[in-house]
Design an enzyme around this catalytic site. Structure first.
Site, short mmCIF file in Angstrom:
data_model
loop_
_atom_site.label_atom_id
_atom_site.label_comp_id
_atom_site.label_asym_id
_atom_site.label_seq_id
_atom_site.Cartn_x
_atom_site.Cartn_y
_atom_site.Cartn_z
N TYR A 116 15.14 8.79 49.23
CA TYR A 116 15.39 8.20 47.91
C TYR A 116 14.32 7.17 47.59
O TYR A 116 13.76 7.16 46.48
CB TYR A 116 16.77 7.56 47.88
CG TYR A 116 17.06 6.81 46.60
CD1 TYR A 116 17.40 7.48 45.44
CD2 TYR A 116 16.99 5.41 46.56
CE1 TYR A 116 17.67 6.79 44.26
CE2 TYR A 116 17.26 4.72 45.40
CZ TYR A 116 17.59 5.41 44.25
OH TYR A 116 17.84 4.72 43.09
N LYS A 158 11.36 6.92 44.49
CA LYS A 158 11.18 5.81 43.56
C LYS A 158 9.79 5.19 43.69
O LYS A 158 9.24 4.68 42.70
CB LYS A 158 12.30 4.77 43.77
CG LYS A 158 13.68 5.30 43.40
CD LYS A 158 13.72 5.83 41.95
CE LYS A 158 15.09 6.32 41.54
NZ LYS A 158 15.13 6.77 40.13
N ASP A 204 19.21 20.25 32.44
CA ASP A 204 18.89 19.90 33.82
C ASP A 204 17.47 19.36 33.81
O ASP A 204 16.52 20.11 33.53
CB ASP A 204 19.00 21.15 34.69
CG ASP A 204 18.51 20.96 36.11
OD1 ASP A 204 18.10 19.83 36.47
OD2 ASP A 204 18.51 21.94 36.88
N SER A 218 13.43 1.50 40.91
CA SER A 218 14.49 0.86 41.69
C SER A 218 13.88 -0.20 42.59
O SER A 218 12.67 -0.17 42.87
CB SER A 218 15.20 1.92 42.56
OG SER A 218 16.05 1.33 43.52
#
Length: 259
Positions: free
Chosen positions: A155, A159, A62, A142
């Site tokens: 999100y 990034k 993990d 991203s």
């Protein structure tokens, strides 16, 4: 130039972009350590690498757990006889209006997308220093780390954080010969994008595929990206031709965001 004989660790190596990166680097001659929480997935990719005549080992971890990331790198070194490139690819998506996102949802994505990269940077640099060698760290950013996106607010924030961490780490470790860069994909044809499309449909009420069509219509090259498209850039960053590149978050999106 190839990276033949180099040892590369790829987190999230069991599917999607991570799988594409692993297969490309194996074809280029690298030995791979595939890290994921999904044992069957990484074992399957290791089998594909073996079929190509390559060498791979797997390790279940993990990435949000600091000690597990260190253990994965120790495994790569002891099993494959070295350690040269760390690819912090693992990540999760989240489609949620900022007005509705919960503390639990925020904590989960920060743990994987941000802490996972930090632990990867820490563990990789510690290993490079202990081995008295240079090294390369490559992080997954991203297009959402270049332009904030509606419904992808948290999100996108993770990034943007990866971009910042990439720049900071590049400055901190340059004197040790360690380069740190990131790749910024766009709309990639993977299971993650299918989840994003499905979630957008559920939240907005638009038919499935609506967000995908809108996104693809905005790509200059006119098609959805493949994991192999991303892997080509990562292969460059992992190899010697990028030795004078550091601190950069490079777009590989077919012409969506221009910097």
């Amino acid at each position: 130039m190839s990276i033949e004989g180099k040892v590369v660790l790829v987190t999230g190596g069991g599917q999607g972009i991570g799988r594409g990166i692993a297969l490309r680097l194996a074809r280029d001659g690298a030995s791979l350590c595939l890290v994921d929480i999904n044992r069957p997935a990484i074992d399957a990719v290791a089998g594909e690498i073996a079929a190509l005549g390559g060498k791979a080992t797997t390790f279940v971890a993990d990435v949000g757990d600091r000690e597990q990331v260190h253990a994965a790198i120790d495994h790569a070194e002891s099993t494959l006889g070295g350690f040269d490139v760390m690819i912090n690819n693992a990540g999760i998506a989240q489609v949620q209006p900022l007005s509705e996102v919960t503390e639990e949802e925020i904590d989960r994505i920060l743990r994987i997308n941000v802490k996972g990269v930090i632990w990867g940077i820490q563990a990789a640099t510690a290993k490079f220093v202990a081995r008295g060698q240079k090294g390369k760290i490559i992080n997954a950013c991203s297009v959402a780390g270049q332009d904030g996106a509606a419904m992808l607010g948290v999100y996108s924030a993770t990034k943007f954080a990866v971009r910042s961490l990439t720049q900071s780490a590049a400055k901190e470790f340059a004197s040790r010969g360690i380069t740190v860069n990131a790749y910024c994909p766009g709309i990639v044809d993977t299971g993650m994008w299918e989840e994003i499309d499905e979630r957008f449909s559920a939240v907005t009420g638009a038919p499935r595929g609506t967000i995908s069509k809108r996104a693809i219509d905005g790509i200059a090259l006119g098609r959805m990206e493949t994991p192999e498209d991303v892997a080509g850039l990562v292969a460059f960053l992992a190899g010697p031709d990028s030795d004078y590149v550091t601190g950069q978050s490079i777009m590989v999106d077919g012409g969506m965001v221009y910097r």
